[in-house]
Design an enzyme around this catalytic site. Structure first.
Site, PDB file in Angstrom:
ATOM      1  N   ARG A 138     -15.001  -0.073   1.472  1.00 46.38           N
ATOM      2  CA  ARG A 138     -16.190   0.761   1.647  1.00 46.38           C
ATOM      3  C   ARG A 138     -17.272   0.293   0.702  1.00 46.38           C
ATOM      4  O   ARG A 138     -17.045   0.171  -0.501  1.00 46.38           O
ATOM      5  CB  ARG A 138     -15.879   2.220   1.286  1.00 46.38           C
ATOM      6  N   THR A 195     -23.395   2.881   0.592  1.00 47.47           N
ATOM      7  CA  THR A 195     -23.604   3.383   1.967  1.00 47.47           C
ATOM      8  C   THR A 195     -22.354   4.072   2.522  1.00 47.47           C
ATOM      9  O   THR A 195     -22.435   4.794   3.513  1.00 47.47           O
ATOM     10  CB  THR A 195     -23.935   2.212   2.911  1.00 47.47           C
ATOM     11  N   ASP A 221      -8.725   7.419  -6.261  1.00 47.88           N
ATOM     12  CA  ASP A 221      -8.823   6.169  -5.490  1.00 47.88           C
ATOM     13  C   ASP A 221      -7.412   5.636  -5.244  1.00 47.88           C
ATOM     14  O   ASP A 221      -6.734   5.183  -6.182  1.00 47.88           O
ATOM     15  CB  ASP A 221      -9.668   5.149  -6.259  1.00 47.88           C
ATOM     16  N   ASP A 245      -6.660   1.937  -6.301  1.00 50.53           N
ATOM     17  CA  ASP A 245      -6.570   1.774  -7.762  1.00 50.53           C
ATOM     18  C   ASP A 245      -5.282   2.369  -8.308  1.00 50.53           C
ATOM     19  O   ASP A 245      -4.668   1.813  -9.225  1.00 50.53           O
ATOM     20  CB  ASP A 245      -7.773   2.427  -8.452  1.00 50.53           C
TER      21      ASP A 245
HETATM   22  C1  PRP Z   1     -10.231   3.480   0.742  1.00 52.09           C
HETATM   23  C2  PRP Z   1      -9.088   3.929   1.622  1.00 52.09           C
HETATM   24  C3  PRP Z   1      -9.651   3.779   3.011  1.00 52.09           C
HETATM   25  C4  PRP Z   1     -11.095   4.140   2.810  1.00 52.09           C
HETATM   26  C5  PRP Z   1     -11.275   5.556   3.291  1.00 52.09           C
HETATM   27  O1  PRP Z   1     -10.307   2.112   0.701  1.00 52.09           O
HETATM   28  O2  PRP Z   1      -7.910   3.205   1.403  1.00 52.09           O
HETATM   29  O3  PRP Z   1      -9.529   2.471   3.549  1.00 52.09           O
HETATM   30  O4  PRP Z   1     -11.362   4.073   1.398  1.00 52.09           O
HETATM   31  O5  PRP Z   1     -12.597   5.907   3.258  1.00 52.09           O
HETATM   32  P1  PRP Z   1     -13.465   6.176   4.578  1.00 52.09           P
HETATM   33  O6  PRP Z   1     -12.620   7.029   5.458  1.00 52.09           O
HETATM   34  O7  PRP Z   1     -14.672   6.880   4.049  1.00 52.09           O
HETATM   35  O8  PRP Z   1     -13.809   4.847   5.191  1.00 52.09           O
HETATM   36  P2  PRP Z   1     -11.345   1.334  -0.247  1.00 52.09           P
HETATM   37  O9  PRP Z   1     -12.615   1.057   0.493  1.00 52.09           O
HETATM   38  O10 PRP Z   1     -11.469   2.074  -1.551  1.00 52.09           O
HETATM   39  O11 PRP Z   1     -10.661  -0.056  -0.447  1.00 52.09           O
HETATM   40  P3  PRP Z   1      -9.281  -0.434  -1.189  1.00 52.09           P
HETATM   41  O12 PRP Z   1      -8.155   0.100  -0.336  1.00 52.09           O
HETATM   42  O13 PRP Z   1      -9.334  -1.912  -1.186  1.00 52.09           O
HETATM   43  O14 PRP Z   1      -9.282   0.169  -2.564  1.00 52.09           O
HETATM   44  N1  URA Z   2     -10.753   6.348  -0.691  1.00 51.53           N
HETATM   45  C1  URA Z   2      -9.876   6.735  -1.649  1.00 51.53           C
HETATM   46  O1  URA Z   2      -9.067   5.927  -2.131  1.00 51.53           O
HETATM   47  N2  URA Z   2      -9.911   7.998  -2.069  1.00 51.53           N
HETATM   48  C2  URA Z   2     -10.759   8.907  -1.552  1.00 51.53           C
HETATM   49  O2  URA Z   2     -10.730  10.072  -1.978  1.00 51.53           O
HETATM   50  C3  URA Z   2     -11.666   8.484  -0.561  1.00 51.53           C
HETATM   51  C4  URA Z   2     -11.622   7.200  -0.147  1.00 51.53           C
END
Ligand code: PRP
Ligand code: URA
Length: 208
Positions: free
Chosen positions: A103, A107, A199, A202
């Site tokens: 994400r 945005t 997160d 993380d």
């Molecule tokens: C997180 C999560 C989803 C997304 C959800 O990933 O694992 O993929 O956010 O958010 P949304 O429904 O608003 O799209 P992130 O973008 O943090 O990436 P990561 O898994 O690499 O940490």
């Molecule tokens: N992605 C995450 O990992 N946590 C949230 O709460 C939203 C998006």
């Protein structure tokens, strides 16, 4: 298609530990994996079986088997990878694809950086994995990518969802069934699920 929210005391118990900010990386990973297996168990309730002949030490009998070749698991990187071990415990021979999305922090729009799917994906039922369904942007984009490759049947497994994320998937992809371990209240103003668990990527990888 409707969403299925697992309403089970043991799921609630595991999620209470997962949410706790004091829960460390090892336990967090183990819990995501266990919950993923339980979600997958529920999602595969409609799996078709075929009759097979089996000889037990006592007698010949008819049994039923699921053809694992008909399924593929597709985690959304990174956090979705945390669910793969768990679902493979249930169906160890399913093929695995990967979709890389993150994400944009300003945005909140998903940015695509990787896609590698198994051969013949269009003939398989795809079980899409991501622990967090927040705005629904990443899930919706991943489903669009799968459909462009010809996939006809998709189920989406997530650990925690916000109502707005569920609504987004239902609106963009009404044919996709969502299996969610727990439905939360809302998103905060930077797009995180509240109360949520922070997160997920993380916490799985210990990157913050
Ligand atoms: C997180 C999560 C989803 C997304 C959800 O990933 O694992 O993929 O956010 O958010 P949304 O429904 O608003 O799209 P992130 O973008 O943090 O990436 P990561 O898994 O690499 O940490
Ligand atoms: N992605 C995450 O990992 N946590 C949230 O709460 C939203 C998006």
């Amino acid at each position: 298609m409707k969403e299925v929210i697992l309403n089970h005391p043991m799921i609630k118990h595991k999620i209470s530990i997962l949410r706790n900010e004091k829960t460390g990386t090892k336990e967090f990973r183990e819990l995501v994996s266990e919950i993923a297996m339980l979600l997958c168990y529920e999602a595969l309730k409609d799996a078709k079986t075929e009759k097979v002949d089996v000889t037990t030490p006592m007698a010949k009998t008819k049994c039923e088997r699921v053809d694992e070749n008909n399924y593929a698991f597709v985690p959304i990187l990174r956090a979705g990878m945390g669910m793969v071990d768990g679902v493979l415990k249930l169906m160890p021979n399913a093929k695995i694809g990967h979709i890389g999305l993150y994400r944009n922090e300003e945005t909140l729009e998903p940015v695509r950086y990787y896609c590698k799917l198994p051969e013949n994906i269009k003939k398989k039922e795809v079980i899409l994995l991501d622990p967090m369904l927040a705005t629904g942007g990443s899930g919706s984009a991943a489903i669009t990518m799968l459909k462009k490759d010809g996939v006809k049947k998709i189920k989406f497994l997530c650990v925690i969802a916000a109502p707005v994320g569920i609504e987004r998937i239902k609106k963009d992809h009404p044919d996709v069934e969502i299996f969610c371990a727990q439905l939360d209240d809302k998103l905060n103003d930077i797009g995180y699920i509240v109360p949520g668990l922070g997160d997920a990527g993380d916490r799985i990888y210990g990157t913050k």
